[in-house]
Design a protein around this motif. Sequence first.
Motif, PDB file in Angstrom:
ATOM      1  N   UNK A  66       0.639  11.004   7.387  1.00 14.93           N
ATOM      2  CA  UNK A  66       1.984  10.460   7.221  1.00 14.93           C
ATOM      3  C   UNK A  66       1.987   8.941   7.091  1.00 14.93           C
ATOM      4  N   UNK A  67       1.003   8.293   7.672  1.00 13.82           N
ATOM      5  CA  UNK A  67       0.976   6.831   7.613  1.00 13.82           C
ATOM      6  C   UNK A  67       0.226   6.344   6.372  1.00 13.82           C
ATOM      7  N   UNK A  68      -0.926   6.971   6.059  1.00 13.22           N
ATOM      8  CA  UNK A  68      -1.763   6.469   4.967  1.00 13.22           C
ATOM      9  C   UNK A  68      -1.582   7.228   3.655  1.00 13.22           C
ATOM     10  N   UNK A  69      -1.154   8.485   3.724  1.00 17.97           N
ATOM     11  CA  UNK A  69      -1.121   9.296   2.513  1.00 17.97           C
ATOM     12  C   UNK A  69      -2.434   9.144   1.744  1.00 17.97           C
ATOM     13  N   UNK A 125      -6.134  10.168  -0.086  1.00 20.58           N
ATOM     14  CA  UNK A 125      -6.570  11.265  -0.944  1.00 20.58           C
ATOM     15  C   UNK A 125      -7.378  12.274  -0.141  1.00 20.58           C
ATOM     16  N   UNK A 131       2.429   7.994  -3.028  1.00 19.15           N
ATOM     17  CA  UNK A 131       3.611   7.174  -2.758  1.00 19.15           C
ATOM     18  C   UNK A 131       4.278   7.478  -1.435  1.00 19.15           C
ATOM     19  N   UNK A 132       3.649   8.291  -0.592  1.00 15.91           N
ATOM     20  CA  UNK A 132       4.275   8.713   0.664  1.00 15.91           C
ATOM     21  C   UNK A 132       3.738   7.965   1.881  1.00 15.91           C
ATOM     22  N   UNK A 133       2.949   6.912   1.685  1.00 14.91           N
ATOM     23  CA  UNK A 133       2.439   6.164   2.841  1.00 14.91           C
ATOM     24  C   UNK A 133       3.586   5.510   3.601  1.00 14.91           C
ATOM     25  N   UNK A 151       0.850  -1.178   0.000  1.00 20.64           N
ATOM     26  CA  UNK A 151       0.000   0.000   0.000  1.00 20.64           C
ATOM     27  C   UNK A 151       0.898   1.244   0.000  1.00 20.64           C
ATOM     28  N   UNK A 152       0.796   2.054  -1.048  1.00 15.82           N
ATOM     29  CA  UNK A 152       1.706   3.191  -1.218  1.00 15.82           C
ATOM     30  C   UNK A 152       1.060   4.545  -0.935  1.00 15.82           C
ATOM     31  N   UNK A 153      -0.246   4.580  -0.854  1.00 19.04           N
ATOM     32  CA  UNK A 153      -0.922   5.853  -0.648  1.00 19.04           C
ATOM     33  C   UNK A 153      -1.103   6.620  -1.939  1.00 19.04           C
ATOM     34  N   UNK A 154      -1.737   7.781  -1.810  1.00 19.84           N
ATOM     35  CA  UNK A 154      -2.145   8.558  -2.987  1.00 19.84           C
ATOM     36  C   UNK A 154      -0.950   9.078  -3.775  1.00 19.84           C
ATOM     37  N   UNK A 205      -9.225   6.209  -1.730  1.00 15.85           N
ATOM     38  CA  UNK A 205      -8.500   6.039  -0.472  1.00 15.85           C
ATOM     39  C   UNK A 205      -8.850   7.203   0.455  1.00 15.85           C
TER      40      UNK A 205
END
Lengths: 321, 321
Positions: free
Chosen positions: B253-256, B258, A159-161, A154-157, B133
Motif C-alpha cells: 500500500x505504501x510502495x506499490x 512491482x 500509481x497506487x503508492x 514516487x508513484x509506484x508500479x 521497483x
Amino acid sequence: VSLLPARGLIVGVDIGATKIAAGLGTPHGRIQARLVISTPREDPDRLVTAVADLVAELARGQPRVTAVGLGTCGRVDPVDQSVMSSIALGWSRPVALRALLEARTGLPVFIDNDVNAGALGEHAWGAGHGVDDLIYLGVGTGIGAGIVLGGRLYRGATGAAGEIGHMVIDLDGPPCPCGNRGCLEVLAGGKALGAFASTDVPGDSALAAIALGQGAVSARDVFEAARAGDAHAQRLVRRTAEYLAVAIVNVVNVFDPQRVILGGGLAQTGDLLVTAVREALGHWTGCFVDGRKALVSTALGQDAALVGAVAVARHGLEARS
Amino acid sequence: VSLLPARGLIVGVDIGATKIAAGLGTPHGRIQARLVISTPREDPDRLVTAVADLVAELARGQPRVTAVGLGTCGRVDPVDQSVMSSIALGWSRPVALRALLEARTGLPVFIDNDVNAGALGEHAWGAGHGVDDLIYLGVGTGIGAGIVLGGRLYRGATGAAGEIGHMVIDLDGPPCPCGNRGCLEVLAGGKALGAFASTDVPGDSALAAIALGQGAVSARDVFEAARAGDAHAQRLVRRTAEYLAVAIVNVVNVFDPQRVILGGGLAQTGDLLVTAVREALGHWTGCFVDGRKALVSTALGQDAALVGAVAVARHGLEARS
C-alpha cells in the motif's frame, strides 16, 4: 530536479469533494487571483464544464497562461492522467479528465491526485523546499501520502503508492471498508474522529451539546472544542495524534526521509495537531531516527493542493521540454 | 541502471553473526569457488584479518580480481562505508571496515548491509531480475528490507531506510527492545518464533520433546516439525505468516512495488513460509494492489547476501567509472 523559472502563468485547480478552488499561479507558485465554487458531483461533464469556465475566467486578459495543473481527489492513472475512479466525486467509471479539459481549454493539462500535488507543492515552495526526500501526509476525511524521493514524485508500479491510510497499525483494530482491519484511516482519519466523538460523549463535554443538536460531531468540532479547553475533545485529539505518531514512526523506519510534512484538513488547526503528534512521538520513537526531528507542519496549509497543482503543471511542462 | 558486463572477477563476502561466507564471483554473479568460516566476534581486528585471508585465498592465482564486495550485518554508513555498530558482531563502536580492508587487500572494497546486498543481488541476478521497483524482505532472526527503486538502492537520508522490522503493526503488541510496541520483528522474526514455540507447548507436539531436551525451540525446529506434519508447529508458522502478510500489505500500500521478494533465513524452508504467507494474503488484501501478485520467493536463497555482495561491488565500480 529544479524548477527553473518559466515565463508563463499556470492555472492551478484543486478539485475536492465539496469545493473546487482555482488560482492563477506564477511560475514561483504564488497565487495571484483565485475562484472557489461548489463541486458538481456525479456528472463528469458538468465538472469538466465548471473547471473549463474557471480556467477561462482566470485566463481572461492573460495571454501568458501556458498550462493548467490539477490536483484532484480520486485515483489518477499515471500514464494518461485520467481519473480511474473517485468515490468522493461520485464517479464509478474512469473519466478522461485530461483529454476532456485539453479539448475544452486549448491548453496543456497535467493532473495528479491532491495528495501528490500537495507533496510537490510543499517540495517546490513550502515546508519541503530544498529537501529531496520527503513524505507529505494529507490527513483529512481520509489519509494519504505523497512521496517525493530524489526530488521526484514516487508513484509506484501502478500509481497506487502512498496509500498510507491503509497501512495496518492495529491488526486487531476495527474493520476498514478496504477489507482489512486496523488501517490508519479508520483510526485517525477525520471521518473516524467524528464517529468516535459522536458516541459515548460525557455530559460535561461541549461535544455533548453538538452531538445532540447536529446528531453527529465533526472532526472540526472536536478541534474547536479542544482549543477551547474541553478535556474530552483534547483526549480525542491526543488519541488521533497517537495513531498518527505510530504511522510516522513506520514511515520514518521504512523511508528514513529528510522530512515528514503533516498537512491536510485536520492539520489546518493552528499547531494543535502537530504539537500533539510531536508529544506522542516522545514515547513512540523511531528506531534509529527520531521522528520528531523529521516532522514539520505544512507551510502551504489549505492551499497545498492548489499551489501543488501549479507544481504538477511545472513538472509536466519540464518533462515535455 | 544496468550492470554492464565487466572484465574482472569480484570476491563477494557475506558477514553474518555466526559465519562468514566468501565467494569468487563472475561479473554475472555466478559464484565459482567459495569458503566458509566461523565469524570471529567482538574483536574487529580479527574479523578484518579473517576476511583479508579469505580474499587472498580466493584471489590466489586469479590476476583478474578487481574488487571486493561485502554484505554485512550491522548498520553501514552510506558515505564512508564504515560499520556504525553491530549488535550481532558484538561491535558497539564504529569500525572503518572499508578502509581497513582496502589497506589489507590492496583492492577497492564496497560495503553495504546484508539485506541491502540481498536486494541488489535479487535485482541483478535473482527474483527481481528485469524489475526496477522491488522490496526484498529479509526474514531471519531479525527482519529488514532492502528497497530498490528505479533500479537503484534507496537508503534514505541517513542510510537507515528499510527498517521494516520496526514497523508497528500491533500497537497493543509486546514491547520491542527499540522502545516501541508491536514491531514486526518481535511478532514474526525468527527469534520471536523460537520464543513463542518454547512456551505453552502442547504435550502431543513434537516441539514439546525439543523444548524439554534443548531448553528452547528454534525457528528451524518449528519449520522442520511443521513440514513433518506437526499441527502445533503448523499453527505457529501460520501465525508468523499472518504477521508477515500484514507487513507485506503495508509495504504494497505504501510502495506499490512491482515485486516483493521473501528471503532470509526463515524463507529457506522450501515453499512452506511463502505458501503460508500467500494464503494469509488471501484475507489481508492490498487496498488497490493484490499483495499476492507482487509476492515471490527468493531465487538466490541463502546465497542472497553473498551474490548480492558481488552486486554491491559492481554498483560501486560503476559509480566510480
